[in-house]
Enzyme design. Structure first.
Site, PDB file in Angstrom:
ATOM      1  N   GLY A  66       0.989  -1.133  -0.080  1.00 60.59           N
ATOM      2  CA  GLY A  66       0.068  -0.068  -0.050  1.00 60.59           C
ATOM      3  C   GLY A  66       0.829   1.121   0.082  1.00 60.59           C
ATOM      4  O   GLY A  66       2.038   1.161   0.258  1.00 60.59           O
TER       5      GLY A  66
ATOM      6  N   CYS B   3       5.504  -5.806   1.497  1.00 64.22           N
ATOM      7  CA  CYS B   3       5.877  -4.480   1.548  1.00 64.22           C
ATOM      8  C   CYS B   3       5.305  -3.660   2.433  1.00 64.22           C
ATOM      9  O   CYS B   3       5.564  -3.820   3.655  1.00 64.22           O
ATOM     10  CB  CYS B   3       5.519  -3.942  -0.119  1.00 64.22           C
ATOM     11  SG  CYS B   3       6.252  -2.330  -0.228  1.00 64.22           S
ATOM     12  N   TYR B   4       4.365  -3.086   2.026  1.00 64.06           N
ATOM     13  CA  TYR B   4       3.412  -2.031   3.363  1.00 64.06           C
ATOM     14  C   TYR B   4       3.166  -3.160   4.573  1.00 64.06           C
ATOM     15  O   TYR B   4       3.058  -2.886   5.643  1.00 64.06           O
ATOM     16  CB  TYR B   4       2.302  -1.137   2.946  1.00 64.06           C
ATOM     17  CG  TYR B   4       1.686  -0.518   4.043  1.00 64.06           C
ATOM     18  CD1 TYR B   4       2.440   0.533   4.643  1.00 64.06           C
ATOM     19  CD2 TYR B   4       0.469  -0.993   4.615  1.00 64.06           C
ATOM     20  CE1 TYR B   4       1.478   1.390   5.910  1.00 64.06           C
ATOM     21  CE2 TYR B   4       0.030  -0.291   5.520  1.00 64.06           C
ATOM     22  CZ  TYR B   4       0.265   0.775   6.088  1.00 64.06           C
ATOM     23  OH  TYR B   4      -0.172   1.422   6.880  1.00 64.06           O
TER      24      TYR B   4
ATOM     25  N   HIS C 175       7.652  -7.328  -3.943  1.00 59.84           N
ATOM     26  CA  HIS C 175       6.324  -7.602  -4.331  1.00 59.84           C
ATOM     27  C   HIS C 175       6.528  -9.120  -5.013  1.00 59.84           C
ATOM     28  O   HIS C 175       6.745  -9.163  -6.141  1.00 59.84           O
ATOM     29  CB  HIS C 175       5.662  -6.706  -5.203  1.00 59.84           C
ATOM     30  CG  HIS C 175       5.387  -5.563  -4.404  1.00 59.84           C
ATOM     31  ND1 HIS C 175       3.789  -5.577  -3.821  1.00 59.84           N
ATOM     32  CD2 HIS C 175       5.833  -4.395  -4.127  1.00 59.84           C
ATOM     33  CE1 HIS C 175       3.995  -4.359  -3.612  1.00 59.84           C
ATOM     34  NE2 HIS C 175       4.891  -3.772  -3.570  1.00 59.84           N
TER      35      HIS C 175
ATOM     36  N   GLU D  60       4.207 -10.860  -6.311  1.00 54.98           N
ATOM     37  CA  GLU D  60       2.867 -11.158  -6.843  1.00 54.98           C
ATOM     38  C   GLU D  60       3.155 -10.451  -8.298  1.00 54.98           C
ATOM     39  O   GLU D  60       2.462 -10.891  -9.396  1.00 54.98           O
ATOM     40  CB  GLU D  60       1.657 -10.506  -6.685  1.00 54.98           C
ATOM     41  CG  GLU D  60       1.748  -9.228  -6.275  1.00 54.98           C
ATOM     42  CD  GLU D  60       2.310  -8.544  -4.913  1.00 54.98           C
ATOM     43  OE1 GLU D  60       3.269  -9.394  -4.357  1.00 54.98           O
ATOM     44  OE2 GLU D  60       2.181  -7.513  -4.393  1.00 54.98           O
TER      45      GLU D  60
ATOM     46  N   SER E  54     -25.673 -10.385 -24.096  1.00 57.01           N
ATOM     47  CA  SER E  54     -25.264  -9.315 -25.008  1.00 57.01           C
ATOM     48  C   SER E  54     -24.334 -10.014 -26.296  1.00 57.01           C
ATOM     49  O   SER E  54     -24.253  -9.249 -27.242  1.00 57.01           O
ATOM     50  CB  SER E  54     -24.206  -8.490 -24.510  1.00 57.01           C
ATOM     51  OG  SER E  54     -23.013  -9.246 -23.768  1.00 57.01           O
ATOM     52  N   GLY E  55     -24.160 -11.371 -26.111  1.00 61.39           N
ATOM     53  CA  GLY E  55     -23.267 -11.924 -27.020  1.00 61.39           C
ATOM     54  C   GLY E  55     -21.939 -12.176 -26.540  1.00 61.39           C
ATOM     55  O   GLY E  55     -20.984 -12.482 -27.017  1.00 61.39           O
ATOM     56  N   GLY E  56     -21.567 -11.188 -25.331  1.00 58.33           N
ATOM     57  CA  GLY E  56     -20.069 -11.139 -24.811  1.00 58.33           C
ATOM     58  C   GLY E  56     -19.812 -12.484 -24.031  1.00 58.33           C
ATOM     59  O   GLY E  56     -20.958 -13.328 -23.686  1.00 58.33           O
ATOM     60  N   VAL E  57     -18.864 -12.565 -23.708  1.00 56.78           N
ATOM     61  CA  VAL E  57     -18.426 -13.871 -22.985  1.00 56.78           C
ATOM     62  C   VAL E  57     -19.155 -13.856 -21.588  1.00 56.78           C
ATOM     63  O   VAL E  57     -19.738 -14.852 -21.169  1.00 56.78           O
ATOM     64  CB  VAL E  57     -16.896 -13.960 -22.795  1.00 56.78           C
ATOM     65  CG1 VAL E  57     -16.392 -15.074 -21.938  1.00 56.78           C
ATOM     66  CG2 VAL E  57     -16.283 -13.998 -24.109  1.00 56.78           C
ATOM     67  N   ASP E  58     -19.136 -12.858 -20.822  1.00 57.07           N
ATOM     68  CA  ASP E  58     -19.707 -13.079 -19.310  1.00 57.07           C
ATOM     69  C   ASP E  58     -21.311 -13.187 -19.443  1.00 57.07           C
ATOM     70  O   ASP E  58     -21.640 -14.226 -18.740  1.00 57.07           O
ATOM     71  CB  ASP E  58     -19.465 -11.617 -18.781  1.00 57.07           C
ATOM     72  CG  ASP E  58     -18.092 -11.062 -18.760  1.00 57.07           C
ATOM     73  OD1 ASP E  58     -17.218 -11.923 -18.909  1.00 57.07           O
ATOM     74  OD2 ASP E  58     -17.674 -10.096 -18.565  1.00 57.07           O
TER      75      ASP E  58
ATOM     76  N   SER F  11     -22.940 -14.652 -21.567  1.00 55.29           N
ATOM     77  CA  SER F  11     -22.976 -16.099 -22.186  1.00 55.29           C
ATOM     78  C   SER F  11     -22.674 -16.954 -21.166  1.00 55.29           C
ATOM     79  O   SER F  11     -23.721 -17.824 -21.004  1.00 55.29           O
ATOM     80  CB  SER F  11     -22.467 -16.019 -23.382  1.00 55.29           C
ATOM     81  OG  SER F  11     -22.673 -15.118 -24.202  1.00 55.29           O
TER      82      SER F  11
ATOM     83  N   LYS G 298     -11.769 -12.453 -15.337  1.00 56.47           N
ATOM     84  CA  LYS G 298     -12.237 -13.042 -16.541  1.00 56.47           C
ATOM     85  C   LYS G 298     -11.614 -14.103 -17.000  1.00 56.47           C
ATOM     86  O   LYS G 298     -12.555 -14.922 -17.687  1.00 56.47           O
ATOM     87  CB  LYS G 298     -11.727 -11.747 -17.396  1.00 56.47           C
ATOM     88  CG  LYS G 298     -12.090 -11.753 -18.849  1.00 56.47           C
ATOM     89  CD  LYS G 298     -13.366 -10.977 -18.737  1.00 56.47           C
ATOM     90  CE  LYS G 298     -13.771 -11.072 -20.426  1.00 56.47           C
ATOM     91  NZ  LYS G 298     -14.961 -10.617 -20.466  1.00 56.47           N
TER      92      LYS G 298
END
Ligand code: XMP
Length: 518
Positions: A57, A84-85, A175, A177, A228-232, A234, A374
């Site tokens: 942070g 870190c922080y 870090h 990550e 919407s036809g989008g991945v999410d 669907s 995602k």
């Protein structure tokens, strides 16, 4: 609440906290990020973490109101990793000392060398005597807390890696990550292993859990899902359909601003292949008539957004007795950001197609993807049998081609744009580049230019090709196509798409540009 072993990440506002969660999810460990303000004694008691991570942070432990975890976290008897922080917080609260920067700040790449490698956290580390790590700290620990020993040092951080092996408290100044700590994943792997996680967060398990939860929440009531036809949306639709079958009806609002054959593909996949009850609301005329003469980008977006809600509501009202609205909300949209860090994904999705609808229609929400990132949604989609080419599709904005057609939208222009876009994407797929690109599309420009074709003079539209690499859509760089690729694509578009006689390539990064043209 999930039944998996849970790891709690307390967020102190680092820009890269989400990456910690990513690394852990890759290890099949279920974790949640919560801002420090929300993590109270009661919260921890209810969450029952099997391990805790303190994120980094931007604060200083000396600042007034510096972010801190509740002290009870140290009494849980579970392993804690401070980053870190988070490391400074640990030392500060457990009796060590932190000092202000003054010449000891470290930013960027550095190397940590071992002091003692006999530490479960460091298994597989220091094979080459040193490890590259990414540092970003102003303050530093000057005295470690009682019970801690030093296991690694860097030129400016004598306490780069410390641990209290009795209590299984670990603290690192860097870090692990981020990608610039190439072996960082190993530390997380070791941390979750020594914490007793079994890696029970698999997509198969998630799918079964999610189905059970949907059934429990919905009972025998009806659900509407805006597709919407989008991945999410669907993946959400297919998952909910597996759970409750025909209690689900999807509403697909076709605003006439979709890509070539897109509406047909959506309808045939959901209605014919998955047998999901689907209302295809073909409202092309309504939208295009309303957009006639509109060239201001914000007015376009608002016009589309408002009509979308009206249309969705009209069709949804036809579904008798619906009590729930399904949404493909993802975890990055849900994570409450610590105020000073900002939430990256929130801005991207600020225009959510059905925003505000649930309240307006008195519907309760079903959001079965709320816990997923995602790429996990994609994995779930695969688990549900959605085809790969569909799951890997580039993002497509709610307002569709309207924002890829600067200036006034006409049906002619849309048709030209659709065909040029299809050729461009075909080229990208043929060259095996589709998955290396975050998003690619054509924008049709509001200029006509002179050209020659055969013996004739032409006066047609110019278009711009756009292709970017990105991690989250917040920043982006143009994709470095070869000149051969660009040349071949321009030739194909001009030969195959009547109405375009000039092709340009947009090499603007974001910032200062945006990905879309409007
Ligand atoms: P920009 O153009 O802002 O886009 O750099 C960033 C990402 O967001 C997508 N985008 C949208 N998505 N509704 C959406 O659902 C919208 O209004 C919208 N505007 C931009 C864009 O395609 C890119 O992936």
């Amino acid at each position: 609440m999930t039944h998996h072993d849970r790891l709690l990440i307390i967020d102190f506002g680092s820009q890269v906290t989400q990456l910690i969660a990513r690394r852990l999810r890759e290890l099949s460990v279920y974790c949640e990020i919560h801002p420090f303000q929300n993590v109270t004694d009661a919260f921890i008691a209810e969450f029952k973490p099997k391990a805790v991570i303190f994120s980094g942070g931007p604060s200083s432990v000396f600042a007034d109101g510096a972010p801190m975890p509740p002290k009870s976290v140290f009494e849980l008897g579970v392993p804690i990793l401070g980053i870190c922080y988070g490391q400074q917080v640990m030392m500060h609260l457990l009796g060590g000392k932190v000092e202000r920067g003054h010449g000891t700040a470290e930013f960027g790449r550095t190397y940590v060398t071992p002091k003692d490698t006999q530490l479960a956290l460091l298994e597989g580390w220091f094979d080459d005597d040193r490890e590259q790590v990414w540092m970003s700290h102003g303050d530093h620990v000057s005295e470690i807390a009682p019970g801690f020993d030093v296991y690694g040092t860097s030129p400016n951080a004598p306490f780069a890696i410390t641990a209290d092996t009795q209590r299984k408290f670990f603290a690192v100044q860097f870090h692990p990550e981020v990608h610039h700590t190439p072996n960082g994943k190993k530390l997380y792997e070791n941390f979750v292993r020594l914490s007793g996680f079994t890696g029970d967060w698999t997509m198969g398990a998630y799918r079964d859990d999610a189905i059970a939860k949907i059934r429990e929440q919905v009972g025998d009531k009806k659900v509407i899902c805006g597709l919407s036809g989008g991945v999410d949306s669907s993946v959400a639709a297919v998952l909910i359909h597996e759970a409750i079958g025909d209690q689900l009806t999807c509403v697909f609002v076709d605003h006439g601003l979709l890509r070539l054959n897109e509406a047909d593909e959506v309808v045939s996949m959901f209605r014919d292949h998955y047998n999901i009850p689907l209302i295809h609301a073909d409202e092309t005329d309504l939208f295009l008539n309303a957009l006639e003469g509109v060239s201001d980008p914000e007015t376009k977006r608002k016009t589309i957004g408002k009509l979308f809600i009206d249309v969705f509501q009209k069709y949804a009202n036809e579904i008798d007795g619906a009590e729930f609205l399904a949404q493909g909300t993802l975890y990055p949209d849900v994570i409450e950001s610590v105020s000073f860090s900002g939430g990256p994904s929130v801005t991207i999705k600020s225009h959510h197609n059905v925003g505000g609808l649930p309240e307006k229609m008195g519907l309760k929400l079903v959001e079965p993807l709320r816990e997923l990132f995602k790429d996990e949604v994609r994995a779930l989609g695969r688990e549900l049998g959605l085809p790969d080419h569909f799951i890997g599709r580039h993002p497509f904005p709610g307002p569709g081609l309207a924002i890829r057609c600067p200036g006034e939208i006409t049906r002619d222009k849309l048709e030209i744009l659709r065909r040029a876009d299809a050729v461009y994407i075909d080229q990208i797929r043929k060259h095996g580049l589709y998955d290396d690109i975050w998003q690619a599309f054509v924008a049709i420009l509001p200029v006509r230019t002179v050209g020659v074709m055969g013996d004739d003079r032409t006066y047609d539209y110019a278009c711009a090709l756009r292709a970017v690499t990105s991690v989250d859509g917040m920043t982006a760089d143009y994709f470095p196509f070869s000149h051969e690729f660009l040349g071949e694509t321009a030739t194909r578009i001009i030969n195959e798409v009547q109405g375009i006689n000039r092709v340009t390539y947009d090499i603007t990064s974001k910032p200062p540009g945006t990905i879309e043209w409007e």
